[in-house]
Design a protein around this motif. Structure first.
Motif, PDB file in Angstrom:
ATOM      1  N   ASP A 211       0.831  -1.211   0.000  1.00  6.83           N
ATOM      2  CA  ASP A 211       0.000   0.000   0.000  1.00  6.83           C
ATOM      3  C   ASP A 211       0.862   1.255   0.000  1.00  6.83           C
ATOM      4  N   GLU A 212       1.838   1.314   0.893  1.00 10.48           N
ATOM      5  CA  GLU A 212       2.642   2.524   1.047  1.00 10.48           C
ATOM      6  C   GLU A 212       3.581   2.738  -0.133  1.00 10.48           C
ATOM      7  N   VAL A 213       4.050   1.655  -0.744  1.00 11.26           N
ATOM      8  CA  VAL A 213       4.855   1.782  -1.957  1.00 11.26           C
ATOM      9  C   VAL A 213       4.029   2.425  -3.069  1.00 11.26           C
ATOM     10  N   ILE A 214       2.814   1.947  -3.256  1.00 10.97           N
ATOM     11  CA  ILE A 214       1.948   2.484  -4.309  1.00 10.97           C
ATOM     12  C   ILE A 214       1.539   3.917  -3.995  1.00 10.97           C
ATOM     13  N   GLN A 215       1.288   4.216  -2.721  1.00 10.28           N
ATOM     14  CA  GLN A 215       0.935   5.579  -2.330  1.00 10.28           C
ATOM     15  C   GLN A 215       2.053   6.553  -2.670  1.00 10.28           C
ATOM     16  N   ALA A 216       3.305   6.141  -2.429  1.00 14.10           N
ATOM     17  CA  ALA A 216       4.441   7.008  -2.749  1.00 14.10           C
ATOM     18  C   ALA A 216       4.524   7.289  -4.246  1.00 14.10           C
ATOM     19  N   LEU A 217       4.249   6.276  -5.059  1.00  9.83           N
ATOM     20  CA  LEU A 217       4.222   6.479  -6.507  1.00  9.83           C
ATOM     21  C   LEU A 217       3.084   7.413  -6.901  1.00  9.83           C
ATOM     22  N   ASP A 218       1.943   7.245  -6.256  1.00  9.71           N
ATOM     23  CA  ASP A 218       0.769   8.043  -6.604  1.00  9.71           C
ATOM     24  C   ASP A 218       0.944   9.527  -6.286  1.00  9.71           C
ATOM     25  N   VAL A 219       1.754   9.826  -5.264  1.00 12.77           N
ATOM     26  CA  VAL A 219       1.930  11.246  -4.900  1.00 12.77           C
ATOM     27  C   VAL A 219       3.078  11.902  -5.664  1.00 12.77           C
ATOM     28  N   GLY A 220       3.717  11.149  -6.562  1.00 11.16           N
ATOM     29  CA  GLY A 220       4.692  11.802  -7.430  1.00 11.16           C
ATOM     30  C   GLY A 220       6.103  11.253  -7.428  1.00 11.16           C
ATOM     31  N   TYR A 221       6.443  10.399  -6.472  1.00 17.08           N
ATOM     32  CA  TYR A 221       7.787   9.789  -6.522  1.00 17.08           C
ATOM     33  C   TYR A 221       7.846   8.820  -7.698  1.00 17.08           C
ATOM     34  N   ARG A 222       8.997   8.791  -8.358  1.00 20.44           N
ATOM     35  CA  ARG A 222       9.173   7.893  -9.496  1.00 20.44           C
ATOM     36  C   ARG A 222      10.056   6.698  -9.144  1.00 20.44           C
ATOM     37  N   ALA A 223      10.593   6.696  -7.939  1.00 23.11           N
ATOM     38  CA  ALA A 223      11.413   5.580  -7.451  1.00 23.11           C
ATOM     39  C   ALA A 223      11.149   5.400  -5.965  1.00 23.11           C
ATOM     40  N   VAL A 224      10.872   4.150  -5.553  1.00 25.03           N
ATOM     41  CA  VAL A 224      10.530   3.858  -4.155  1.00 25.03           C
ATOM     42  C   VAL A 224      11.269   2.604  -3.712  1.00 25.03           C
ATOM     43  N   ASP A 225      11.847   2.654  -2.524  1.00 25.09           N
ATOM     44  CA  ASP A 225      12.536   1.504  -1.937  1.00 25.09           C
ATOM     45  C   ASP A 225      11.821   1.120  -0.647  1.00 25.09           C
ATOM     46  N   VAL A 226      12.145  -0.049  -0.123  1.00 20.10           N
ATOM     47  CA  VAL A 226      11.660  -0.507   1.179  1.00 20.10           C
ATOM     48  C   VAL A 226      12.876  -0.907   1.998  1.00 20.10           C
ATOM     49  N   ALA A 227      12.948  -0.481   3.258  1.00 18.11           N
ATOM     50  CA  ALA A 227      14.131  -0.772   4.068  1.00 18.11           C
ATOM     51  C   ALA A 227      13.781  -0.789   5.544  1.00 18.11           C
ATOM     52  N   VAL A 228      14.621  -1.467   6.320  1.00 18.54           N
ATOM     53  CA  VAL A 228      14.494  -1.504   7.777  1.00 18.54           C
ATOM     54  C   VAL A 228      15.790  -0.993   8.390  1.00 18.54           C
ATOM     55  N   PRO A 229      15.733  -0.414   9.578  1.00 13.17           N
ATOM     56  CA  PRO A 229      16.954   0.102  10.205  1.00 13.17           C
ATOM     57  C   PRO A 229      17.978  -1.003  10.459  1.00 13.17           C
ATOM     58  N   ALA A 230      19.244  -0.654  10.331  1.00 15.01           N
ATOM     59  CA  ALA A 230      20.323  -1.594  10.659  1.00 15.01           C
ATOM     60  C   ALA A 230      20.438  -1.682  12.175  1.00 15.01           C
ATOM     61  N   VAL A 231      20.266  -2.864  12.729  1.00 15.91           N
ATOM     62  CA  VAL A 231      20.307  -3.022  14.186  1.00 15.91           C
ATOM     63  C   VAL A 231      21.699  -3.429  14.671  1.00 15.91           C
ATOM     64  N   ASP A 232      22.500  -4.002  13.786  1.00 13.39           N
ATOM     65  CA  ASP A 232      23.867  -4.367  14.143  1.00 13.39           C
ATOM     66  C   ASP A 232      24.831  -3.275  13.683  1.00 13.39           C
ATOM     67  N   THR A 233      25.963  -3.198  14.352  1.00 11.51           N
ATOM     68  CA  THR A 233      27.014  -2.281  13.908  1.00 11.51           C
ATOM     69  C   THR A 233      27.585  -2.783  12.586  1.00 11.51           C
ATOM     70  N   ILE A 234      27.687  -1.894  11.617  1.00 11.83           N
ATOM     71  CA  ILE A 234      28.236  -2.240  10.308  1.00 11.83           C
ATOM     72  C   ILE A 234      29.684  -1.776  10.252  1.00 11.83           C
ATOM     73  N   ILE A 235      30.556  -2.669   9.843  1.00 13.96           N
ATOM     74  CA  ILE A 235      31.967  -2.298   9.713  1.00 13.96           C
ATOM     75  C   ILE A 235      32.421  -2.472   8.278  1.00 13.96           C
ATOM     76  N   GLN A 236      33.329  -1.608   7.856  1.00 17.65           N
ATOM     77  CA  GLN A 236      33.951  -1.736   6.543  1.00 17.65           C
ATOM     78  C   GLN A 236      35.374  -2.206   6.747  1.00 17.65           C
ATOM     79  N   VAL A 237      35.769  -3.272   6.052  1.00 13.77           N
ATOM     80  CA  VAL A 237      37.085  -3.863   6.279  1.00 13.77           C
ATOM     81  C   VAL A 237      37.947  -3.726   5.033  1.00 13.77           C
ATOM     82  N   THR A 238      39.254  -3.787   5.226  1.00 17.60           N
ATOM     83  CA  THR A 238      40.187  -3.797   4.103  1.00 17.60           C
ATOM     84  C   THR A 238      40.130  -5.167   3.444  1.00 17.60           C
TER      85      THR A 238
END
Length: 459
Positions: free
Chosen positions: A118-145
């Motif tokens: 529903d919310e994805v389609i609503q975002a398109l209907d109000v004018g966005y042309r690109a929509v993603d779905v995501a959840v917050p990262a709960v773990d610490t993210i590390i970048q390694v060499t």
């Protein structure tokens, strides 16, 4: 503008180490792909579905679509070895028509909610042309060499999210993004929003809040979690108004345990909605579910009078809240035979009638089924067995179009509870009528192989 769901089902299941790709893994009576298609088939704002599959499994996909009557599926397309090639296949399939919304979703995310779509389609209907779905990262993210596997940097977690699907776009925008990407000799793609962000950086991408349950089946361990989530997934019925039960009219219901408590409430509500109802119990018709012959005779008599049986429900149970070592052997046998063997008898004797009517079999468990509790050893263990039994036969009987489910009510005000717990605050208990409403709503649903939670509302 039309909303077209593009179900990406091109995986080969290599990481899952199964004989068939993961989208064909069976859970709760259906394949993962069928569960996913069912969600979009039923969503009122989805106008059409296209499936992009691996060429080796197009036949299986076609069989699933035909067997389940997924009428919104208009295209079954061949995808590529990479995900982006499957996306491009769908873009090509629609590029010669009018502009539309393409809503890309992983076939192996079968628990996406109606709210997210529903919310994805609503975002398109109000004018966005690109929509993603995501959840917050709960773990610490590390970048390694890459060379030494040492921490290079630790990004601010408050700004990080984990992407899910669906991802949705206007056709013209996603087409333009991919056309630009193919001019890049170093092009790499992980998802479609990433392509838009890299090659059309000025285009805003709206993010809809996802859900942890909208998980992707990737590794073998995920199959166990997915199975458990399907146990928890269904409409959670609360202490609200009754649903429209006009679908009960002229249906034939058989209710074992129908003389008191939840069973009696089911009988009364069904009859009030013009169903043809036959209640049975030891005091009503002298039917004992511990005896297979007794169950068989009851069902046979109903069929001879009505010529069909649409629904069979079993609410009969016994609870003796006391330590196992204090129970005599006759009490033990009664508990096991009523709470479990009676379930088996009803299933065995109902099969032929429900096969003919493509009907629904409904059993009951208890919240105590999730873990053994002192003084409930036989009751909770038999209720756990009922859950496993329902999940198993729902898969065995899926090919016969028989739906099998299990109701799991919270504490309910019934004569059996009063005998074991005495007087309790009624505000903390469900009424038998509330549970009956949820039970009938389940009978009229397309659920199968699931545990339906019935809960008090939370404020």
């Amino acid at each position: 503008m039309r909303n077209i769901a593009v179900i990406l089902a091109g995986g080969t299941g290599a990481r899952l180490n199964l004989e068939l790709p993961k989208q064909f893994f069976k859970v709760a009576g259906k394949t993962v792909l069928e569960h996913t298609l069912d969600i979009f088939q039923k969503h009122q704002k989805i106008d059409e579905i296209a499936i992009v599959g691996h060429p080796d499994f197009i036949g299986m996909i076609e069989d699933s679509v035909n067997r389940n009557a997924f009428t919104k599926v208009k295209k079954i397309l061949i995808g590529g070895n990479e995900r982006y090639l499957s996306t491009w296949s769908a873009i090509n399939a629609y590029e010669y028509g009018d502009d539309c919304h393409l809503i890309f979703h992983d076939a192996v995310r079968p628990l996406v909610s109606e709210r997210i779509i529903d919310e994805v389609i609503q975002a398109l209907d109000v004018g966005y042309r690109a929509v993603d779905v995501a959840v917050p990262a709960v773990d610490t993210i590390i970048q390694v060499t890459s060379a030494k596997s040492e921490i290079e940097t630790i990004p601010d977690r408050s700004k990080l999210m984990r992407g899910q699907t669906p991802q949705a776009f206007t056709l013209q925008l996603i087409k333009k993004a991919y056309q630009s990407s193919f001019k890049d000799l170093n092009f790499k793609s992980t998802d479609d929003c990433g392509v838009v962000k890299k090659y059309l950086p000025a285009e805003p991408i709206f993010v809809v809040k996802g859900e942890e349950s909208n998980m992707k089946l990737t590794y073998k361990e995920d199959t166990y979690l997915l199975d458990r989530l399907f146990q928890l997934k269904t409409s959670v019925f609360t202490n609200g108004p009754a649903t429209d039960f006009t679908g009960l009219k002229d249906k034939v219901l058989v209710v074992f345990g129908g003389s008191y408590g939840i069973g009696k409430s089911i009988v009364d509500i069904a009859a009030a909605n013009k169903a043809i109802v036959y209640p049975f119990s030891r005091s009503c018709g002298k039917v004992d579910i511990c005896c297979r012959t007794s169950v068989a005779e009851a069902l046979k008599n109903v069929y001879q009078q009505e010529g069909r049986i649409d629904f069979v429900i079993n609410t009969a149970a016994v609870l003796k809240k006391e330590p196992l070592m204090n129970m005599d052997y006759e009490q033990i046998l009664e508990a096991v035979n009523t709470n479990y063997l009676g379930t088996v008898h009803i299933a065995l004797e109902s099969f032929g009638y429900l096969k003919e009517s493509q009907g629904h079999l409904l059993f009951f468990t208890s919240s105590s089924y999730t873990r053994g509790r002192a003084y409930y050893s036989l009751y909770s263990s038999s209720k756990a067995a009922v859950v496993n039994f329902v999940q198993a036969i729902s898969q065995e009987w899926d090919g016969f179009k028989i739906k099998v489910n299990c109701i799991n009510p919270e504490r309910t005000h019934t004569p059996m509870r009063i005998r074991n717990f005495g007087n309790e605050n009624l505000n903390t208990l469900l009424s038998a009528e509330n549970v009956a409403n949820a039970s009938i709503a389940t009978l009229l649903s397309e659920h199968s192989g699931q545990v339906i939670d019935v809960k008090l509302p939370t404020f």
